[in-house]
Structure formats: structure tokens, C-alpha cells
Design an enzyme around this catalytic site. Structure first.
Site, mmCIF file in Angstrom:
data_model
loop_
_atom_site.group_PDB
_atom_site.id
_atom_site.type_symbol
_atom_site.label_atom_id
_atom_site.label_comp_id
_atom_site.label_asym_id
_atom_site.label_seq_id
_atom_site.Cartn_x
_atom_site.Cartn_y
_atom_site.Cartn_z
ATOM 1 N N ASP A 106 1.683 0.310 -2.855
ATOM 2 C CA ASP A 106 0.144 0.695 -3.422
ATOM 3 C C ASP A 106 -0.676 -0.373 -2.470
ATOM 4 O O ASP A 106 -0.438 -1.396 -2.006
ATOM 5 C CB ASP A 106 -0.052 0.803 -4.696
ATOM 6 C CG ASP A 106 0.223 -0.703 -5.350
ATOM 7 O OD1 ASP A 106 -0.470 -1.638 -5.161
ATOM 8 O OD2 ASP A 106 1.356 -0.751 -6.168
ATOM 9 N N MET A 107 -1.869 0.221 -2.588
ATOM 10 C CA MET A 107 -2.974 -0.664 -1.918
ATOM 11 C C MET A 107 -2.970 -2.302 -2.240
ATOM 12 O O MET A 107 -3.291 -3.031 -1.337
ATOM 13 C CB MET A 107 -4.349 -0.185 -2.245
ATOM 14 C CG MET A 107 -5.415 -0.507 -1.368
ATOM 15 S SD MET A 107 -6.975 0.311 -1.571
ATOM 16 C CE MET A 107 -8.045 -0.744 -0.498
#
Length: 236
Positions: A106-107
Site C-alpha cells: 500500500d501507499m
């Protein structure tokens, strides 16, 4: 074996599944001389699939690409992003071909991210049936003593049981503890959500191993290199 055309085209490395769907809709794909439609299937062992009049690249005709990226925080693990966020594709744009991420980080997460244009290897690494281990270092705050048996015991996400994780406790400094968490599933933000269920707050999350391949410590955040033959053998 018959498979949907968009999957066959994507596996050939020409474009993504979404791109393949657009090509099919635009009438650019034919199967045995007939213009294809969305939902059509083909078997490459017997059917001729053409894009713009040209056959799909065959496995023996294509030199596959395998990359290791040290993903930094702030990048999404996609080839493009409708929100205009920075993508890992931008970081590896100099590799000379179109590759896709093997799974996702994820980011806000960082560390080991493999990228390739090999559909078969991608399937082997991300499908739960192959049980490929993924190891994360996680820096957390909260009651770690209470959380450890929860994290290593039976857990559920989205109403589905998770395979037991392997959890080890590392050093604690300034109220932040480091954990090593090993899983072999890949649900969306799985490690973060497991920690939240156990009452922990994740301050930092870094993937350091996939299968038997570990993150190269010499790679700076945002840097990439090609996998060695020894690393490829381990993944296969």
C-alpha cells in the site's frame, strides 16, 4: 485450456487486462479470423489470436524481465492512477519494457516489490495455493504482550479465516516495538488490519522477503535492479 482473451493478451505483456478489454471493444482483436467480443475465450494451443493483425508474442519469442524494487512510501503499486498519485511504474520506467507489480504494497508501506512481465511466475507468487511466504518488519505502538498471541492465533478478515502468521518480537525503543510478521496470503492491507485487530498502531511497515528472496540492503529507497539467476531459481 480456454481462457478469456483479456487474460491471454495481458499475460503476453502487450498491455494490462483493462487495456486488452479496450482493444477488444475497439475491434482490434480477432480469433481465427473473426472479430472478438468481450467475454470471448481462446486456447492458444489451437486458436490464432491476433491484435492489429499480429499474433501474440509466444513464450519462446520473448525475453522476460524480472526486477527488484525498494519501494518508498508515497507510491502506489499500480501502473497508472486515476487520482494522479505517484506510481511504482514511474520508478522503473528505465527498465526498457512494460512490467507489472507482483502483488502490492500500500501507499504508506515500503520495501521489497517484485515486478515482471512473466504471467506464470506472477500467478505462482501471489496465488494462496502456493503458500509463498512474505516477511514484514512492522514498527508498532500498543500493548505488544497482549497482541502477540492474537496475531499468531486464529484471525479473520472480511469474514474469512486467515492462515496462522509467524510473529517474532524485536527491540523496543521509545515506546515503539519492532515485529517480524510472516504471512503467505495477500489480502488488502492484511498486516495493518491484523495489527489493528490486535490493538496495535502501525508506525512503519516494510516488506523484506518474498519466498526465499530478500530485499537487497544496497538498494536505496526508489532504486531497482534486475534479479539474479540465483534469485530467479529460488522464486521458481
Amino acid at each position: 485450456m480456454e481462457e478469456r482473451l483479456q487474460k491471454l493478451i495481458s499475460a503476453s505483456g502487450l498491455t494490462s487486462r483493462r487495456g486488452a478489454e479496450d482493444w477488444i471493444t475497439a475491434g482490434r482483436v480477432t480469433v481465427n479470423g473473426r472479430v472478438a467480443a468481450l467475454g470471448d475465450k481462446a486456447d492458444l494451443s489451437r486458436d490464432q489470436v491476433l491484435v492489429d493483425g499480429r499474433p501474440l508474442p509466444q513464450e519462446e519469442d520473448k525475453q522476460r524481465t524480472y526486477l527488484m524494487l525498494n519501494k518508498p512510501r508515497g507510491y502506489v503499486s499500480t501502473l497508472s492512477d486515476e487520482k494522479g498519485r505517484k506510481t511504482v511504474a514511474q520508478l522503473v520506467s528505465g527498465c526498457g519494457c512494460r512490467v507489472w507489480p507482483v502483488g502490492r504494497l500500500d501507499m504508506d508501506s515500503e520495501g521489497l516489490l517484485l515486478l515482471t512481465d512473466d504471467g506464470a511466475l506472477t500467478h505462482r507468487l501471489i496465488h494462496p495455493s502456493h503458500q509463498v511466504e512474505k516477511e514484514y518488519l512492522v514498527w508498532v505502538t500498543g500493548d505488544v504482550d497482549r497482541a502477540l498471541p492474537i496475531l499468531s492465533g486464529p484471525m479473520e478478515l472480511d469474514g474469512e479465516p486467515l492462515a496462522p502468521a509467524q510473529v517474532r518480537r524485536g527491540r523496543t525503543s521509545g515506546g515503539v516495538s519492532q515485529l517480524s510478521i510472516i504471512i503467505h496470503q495477500g489480502k488488502n492491507r492484511q498486516v495493518r488490519r491484523m495489527c489493528a485487530q490486535a490493538g496495535l498502531t502501525v508506525k512503519r511497515l516494510k516488506r523484506v522477503r518474498e519466498g526465499q528472496v530478500t530485499l537487497d540492503r544496497a538498494l536505496a529507497p526508489g532504486a531497482w535492479r534486475r534479479l539474479t539467476e540465483a534469485e530467479l531459481a529460488l522464486l521458481r
